[in-house]
Design a protein around this motif. Structure first.
Motif, short mmCIF file in Angstrom:
data_model
loop_
_atom_site.label_atom_id
_atom_site.label_comp_id
_atom_site.label_asym_id
_atom_site.label_seq_id
_atom_site.Cartn_x
_atom_site.Cartn_y
_atom_site.Cartn_z
N LEU A 49 0.71 -1.35 0.24
CA LEU A 49 0.28 -0.14 0.20
C LEU A 49 0.80 1.82 0.14
O LEU A 49 0.32 2.41 -0.24
CB LEU A 49 -0.74 -0.13 1.12
N LYS A 50 1.62 1.21 0.50
CA LYS A 50 3.07 2.48 0.56
C LYS A 50 3.33 2.96 -1.22
O LYS A 50 3.21 3.51 -1.25
CB LYS A 50 4.12 1.98 1.34
N THR A 100 1.56 2.24 -3.43
CA THR A 100 0.46 2.50 -3.87
C THR A 100 0.50 3.96 -3.85
O THR A 100 0.44 4.49 -4.77
CB THR A 100 -0.02 1.33 -4.21
N ASP A 101 0.11 4.10 -2.93
CA ASP A 101 -0.18 5.33 -2.10
C ASP A 101 0.90 6.26 -2.40
O ASP A 101 -0.05 7.52 -3.17
CB ASP A 101 0.06 5.34 -0.90
N ASP A 102 1.87 6.07 -2.46
CA ASP A 102 3.21 7.22 -2.96
C ASP A 102 2.50 7.67 -4.71
O ASP A 102 2.93 8.56 -5.25
CB ASP A 102 4.61 6.85 -3.41
N ASN A 121 -0.57 9.79 -5.18
CA ASN A 121 -0.70 11.21 -4.53
C ASN A 121 0.76 11.86 -5.56
O ASN A 121 -0.11 12.89 -5.54
CB ASN A 121 0.15 10.67 -2.58
N TYR A 132 -9.99 9.10 -7.13
CA TYR A 132 -9.17 8.38 -6.42
C TYR A 132 -9.87 7.62 -5.27
O TYR A 132 -9.14 6.86 -5.20
CB TYR A 132 -8.60 9.71 -5.86
N GLU A 189 -8.85 3.35 -5.56
CA GLU A 189 -8.49 2.63 -4.41
C GLU A 189 -9.33 1.60 -3.44
O GLU A 189 -8.45 0.32 -3.59
CB GLU A 189 -9.02 4.09 -2.41
#
Length: 411
Positions: free
Chosen positions: A235-236, A238-240, A243, A377, A381
């Motif tokens: 998830l880190k 993917t989130d980066d 964002n 967004y 997710e």
């Protein structure tokens, strides 16, 4: 990859399945924050396809100005030329030689071009991407580089007497040219090409779709540089990526909101907003084409993709969850609500005063784009979790079926 041990997976077998799936999908964990965002855009095409003219139009400079691309085939035919991009110092434009390659020496020269060093390609053709464009189209596609196809010298076709007499209006002529391009690109197995029809002759004010090309180019190139949003339990990572994509889309919202608010008609205003929202979907991989690809590639349940499809401008009271409405920027709306009549009257007063009326509409346009970006967004997710959950379940079921088959054969 410790980030895989999130609460979506609980058993060691499920964690192992998640790790194996990510390996199969060739996912690469890690953060992109702090990486250089220098973007290299290559412009390639046959001689006289308009490479230098397109670069100058992108730079918004005349060919006689210092720093402009030289419109002279003898100068640039065999050289790689680099140009800056005044609107964005992080962007470099590269003009590549585009001669057809036949002998060994030319093949060596072609390899020296180094297609891997470029993040995005503009593939130019003045003849609807014919056989003479074969080698560099194949090269770009084999490297899996993102690209736009640009059909140049459009005015010749539109003003051509023979072709013009066969069609009722110019829009039909343009559609015919676009369809010919698509047909020829099918030979390269390009199923959904992004094609722009442009002309760069400074003696005319009409450059056809050039402004759309310029607007979409930076969006697509920067998005390609950041990379596709992965389906991942990491998830880190993917989130980066998400964002970063969101941040540069947010930078466009005020500009596009202002542009929409100053449109001459309500139809044009809605079209500008819709075009930007479709771009948001493409960046996040939530457009209909991408969703259909996920459906096929990951063998997802048929009803799943429908939950992530976005619809435009449905009437209030209609069913459906992912709906983006434009009624607040529609000055011609007709309802019997007293509050609506009051607001229309106040809008008129603001409009008479001048800038404040436009400011109100601009704020509404900006809000629509902000809301749409947040919706897309959030949907992305949710889709990431749905896809990974589906893949883990499928992996587990396949393993259980295999074990059952093994036990049956033993007995």
């Amino acid at each position: 990859m410790a980030a895989c041990s999130v609460n979506i997976t609980k058993t060691s077998d499920e964690i192992d399945d998640a790790l194996e799936i990510e390996k199969e999908l060739k996912l690469h964990p890690g953060s992109m924050k702090g990486q250089s965002m220098k973007i290299n855009i290559a412009v390639i095409g046959q001689p006289k396809s308009g490479k230098s003219s397109v670069i100058n139009r992108l730079k918004n400079v005349s060919s006689t100005k210092t720093g402009a691309a030289v419109v002279d085939d003898s100068v640039t035919n065999n050289r790689v030329m680099k140009y800056d991009f005044p609107e964005n110092p992080n962007v470099n434009l590269w003009e590549l030689p585009g001669q057809k390659i036949q002998d060994t020496k030319q093949i060596t020269d072609r390899n020296a071009i180094g297609f891997d060093r470029y993040d995005f390609f503009l593939i130019l053709s003045e003849k609807s991407f014919m056989e003479s464009d074969n080698w560099f189209i194949k090269e770009v596609l084999q490297k899996r580089k993102p690209c736009f196809f640009v059909r140049t010298c459009i005015r010749r076709c539109v003003d051509g007497t023979k072709l013009a007499t066969l069609r009722k209006n110019k829009s039909q002529v343009l559609e015919e040219i676009r369809n010919n391009c698509k047909l020829n690109l099918k030979t390269y197995e390009v199923t959904d090409p992004k094609i722009f029809l442009v002309d760069t002759d400074d003696s005319f004010n009409n450059f056809f779709e050039f402004e759309d090309l310029k607007d979409q180019l930076l969006l697509a190139a920067e998005s390609a540089k950041i990379g596709d949003i992965p389906f991942s339990f990491n998830l880190k990572h993917t989130d980066d990526v998400m964002n970063l994509q969101k941040e540069f889309l947010e930078r466009r919202i005020k500009e596009k909101g202002l542009l929409a608010s100053t449109a001459k008609t309500i139809g044009e205003r809605k079209e500008i907003l819709k075009r930007e929202i479709l771009s948001q979907q493409e960046v996040f991989g939530m457009d209909k084409s991408s969703l259909a690809k996920y459906q096929t590639e990951y063998n997802l349940p048929k009803g799943l993709i429908g939950d992530f499809t976005i619809e435009f401008d449905k009437r209030y009271g209609s069913s459906g969850g992912n709906v983006i409405r434009f009624d607040k920027v529609d000055d011609s709306r007709r309802t019997r609500s007293v509050s609506t009549y009051f607001r229309r009257a106040s809008d008129f007063v603001l409009e008479v005063k001048g800038s404040k009326g436009a400011t109100y509409i601009c704020k509404q346009c900006i809000k629509i784009l902000e809301d749409s970006l947040q919706m897309i967004y959030s949907l992305r997710e949710k889709l990431n979790k749905e896809v990974m959950s589906h893949l883990v379940t499928k992996k587990r079921n396949d393993r259980e079926s295999e074990m059952l088959g093994t036990n049956i054969r033993r007995h």
